[in-house]
Design a protein around this motif. Structure first.
Motif, mmCIF file in Angstrom:
data_model
loop_
_atom_site.group_PDB
_atom_site.id
_atom_site.type_symbol
_atom_site.label_atom_id
_atom_site.label_comp_id
_atom_site.label_asym_id
_atom_site.label_seq_id
_atom_site.Cartn_x
_atom_site.Cartn_y
_atom_site.Cartn_z
ATOM 1 N N VAL A 122 0.638 -1.313 -0.500
ATOM 2 C CA VAL A 122 0.542 0.475 -0.142
ATOM 3 C C VAL A 122 0.735 0.871 -0.595
ATOM 4 C CG1 VAL A 122 -0.430 0.090 2.498
ATOM 5 C CG2 VAL A 122 -2.082 1.323 1.401
ATOM 6 N N THR A 142 -6.899 3.060 1.770
ATOM 7 C CA THR A 142 -6.065 1.950 2.179
ATOM 8 C C THR A 142 -6.869 0.432 3.300
ATOM 9 O OG1 THR A 142 -4.594 3.523 2.659
ATOM 10 C CG2 THR A 142 -4.554 1.933 4.018
ATOM 11 N N MET A 145 -7.521 -2.159 0.935
ATOM 12 C CA MET A 145 -6.817 -2.348 -0.007
ATOM 13 C C MET A 145 -5.685 -3.487 0.790
ATOM 14 S SD MET A 145 -4.680 -2.480 -2.860
ATOM 15 C CE MET A 145 -2.277 -2.603 -2.988
ATOM 16 N N THR A 146 -5.760 -2.942 1.684
ATOM 17 C CA THR A 146 -4.578 -3.746 2.774
ATOM 18 C C THR A 146 -6.001 -5.083 3.584
ATOM 19 O OG1 THR A 146 -5.469 -2.850 4.549
ATOM 20 C CG2 THR A 146 -3.593 -2.170 3.422
ATOM 21 N N GLY A 187 0.800 -3.125 -5.574
ATOM 22 C CA GLY A 187 0.608 -1.915 -5.112
ATOM 23 C C GLY A 187 0.934 -0.742 -6.391
#
Length: 422
Positions: A122, A142, A145-146, A187
């Protein structure tokens, strides 16, 4: 005596995992320094806030659900505790390979090593959207995404699961030792989606197709960031051997360290030479990105090439990243730090280089793997960015961009004595 050897291996492999994880965690500092050095002074505080915020969010989200999605198991720390010693010794008593067998280590150490990888993935998005994106929408992305996007593609690759039950990348000969595709291409794909929706910085491209250079505020800081990343990469690639406790694996670790270092050197020198030929000057920013591109390129397979082969792979990454940065600029895709080129273009190169030195990998598997990662991460990221844009907005106002996002997003400046009169 044999039981003591098992205890020693468990302790050694666990400790090695933790040390390598700490090195990878230090890469977060490298990204923060590199990006803050390559943006203008008026945007430094905000990019630092993004870097520290997204690292903490990544650690929490991967703990809450990311690890379970990627490798199976229950949410939170259930199943991530220490391995029962008697169980480990019992399993090893039934094996014939004994101390020279597979790695054994605390599952908590594995989680720690994995969580700093998702934080690295990220981090790549941060620099690409710098100087014009709002802080809180970025942190919201974020979370997704994570907690979901990265763990899902990780479950199809390192997790060994079938892609939506349709095919298995491992069966196709896909190999990505430490994450040229799984981490870096992922990423970059997320970053590309964000940049396309965000648009370029004001003044970056002229009305007649001119490309205006926007220089960073602190190149010494950017150089420091590159060296921190270079050092952290030894943990990134070296830890991916997963074991240190016998002669063969100790030699493998040493070779991975050597190849990682020489690939970075090859990438830097190649980018420096190409920049000199193209621009007539030694472009420091291209040299920094060349080293990083070399590191990304070797990450897919640092265990199989010779040192000379690793140097060549790194050099190819260094050459490619220069032309990729220039190509994206011609397409008016504004990436202030070159993250999409460093991690995306060089990540694809790294995947395609693996079959040349690793007979277990196939070009078909590598291509399908790269496409799977890109299509999934780019597609879902584009959707998430779009929803966030509709609901909250993702770009600061033109006035805020002109004054710098430090004031509008963080209410403070990184260099107040230099940027504002007393």
């Amino acid at each position: 005596m044999e039981e003591n050897l098992y205890h020693l291996q468990y302790a050694m492999d666990t400790f090695y995992f933790l040390v390598c994880g700490a090195l990878v965690m230090w890469m977060a500092a490298g990204f923060a320094m590199l990006e803050s050095g390559l943006v203008r002074a008026k945007n430094t505080t905000e990019i630092l806030a993004k870097n520290v915020g997204m690292f903490a969010i990544a650690c929490i989200m991967y703990l809450v659900c990311g690890y379970a999605i990627m490798y199976g198991g229950e949410i939170f720390l259930s199943g991530i505790g220490d391995v029962d010693a008697s169980k480990v010794l019992g399993e090893y008593a039934e094996r014939e390979d004994g101390f020279t067998g597979g790695s054994i280590y605390s599952t908590a150490a594995d989680f720690f090593f994995q969580v700093v990888f998702v934080a690295t993935a990220v981090s790549i998005t941060s620099g690409a959207v710098a100087e014009r994106m709002k802080l809180w929408p970025f942190l919201l992305f974020t979370v997704v995404m994570t907690g979901f996007i990265y763990p899902m593609e990780g479950s199809w690759t390192w997790g060994g699961n079938d892609v939506f039950g349709l095919f298995n990348l491992g069966d196709l000969g896909f190999s990505d030792f430490a994450g040229s595709g799984i981490v870096h291409l992922a990423g970059a794909s997320a970053a590309l989606a964000g940049v396309l929706l965000l648009g370029a910085r004001k003044g970056k491209y002229g009305p007649n197709g001119e490309i205006n250079a926007i220089t960073g505020a602190n190149l010494p800081l950017a150089t420091l960031g590159m060296f921190i990343l270079w050092m952290g990469w030894f943990g990134f690639n070296g830890g991916s051997v997963l074991k240190l406790g016998d002669i063969d694996n100790a030699n493998a670790v040493a070779m991975v360290f050597l190849n990682t270092n020489t690939a970075a050197a090859g990438g830097l020198v190649a980018a420096l030479i190409v920049a000199r030929l193209l621009f007539g000057k030694a472009d420091l920013t291209m040299a920094l990105n060349g080293a990083l591109a070399g590191l990304v390129a070797i990450t897919a397979g640092p265990d199989t090439p010779s040192a000379l082969g690793a140097t060549i792979i790194g050099a190819l990454g260094g050459v490619l990243v220069v032309f990729s940065i220039l190509g994206l600029d011609k397409l008016k895709i504004d990436d202030p730090v070159g993250a999409i080129s460093v991690h995306g273009s060089a990540g694809i190169l790294g995947l395609l280089a693996v079959p040349f030195t690793n007979s277990d990998a196939s070009f078909v598997g590598q291509i399908v793997g790269a496409l799977t990662i890109f299509v999934w991460v780019f597609g879902v990221s584009l959707l998430v960015w779009f929803i966030i844009k509709l609901v909250f907005g993702i770009r600061v106002s033109e006035e805020e961009e002109f004054e710098g996002v430090d004031l509008s997003e963080c209410g403070m400046e990184a260099y107040p004595e230099f940027t504002r009169s007393k």
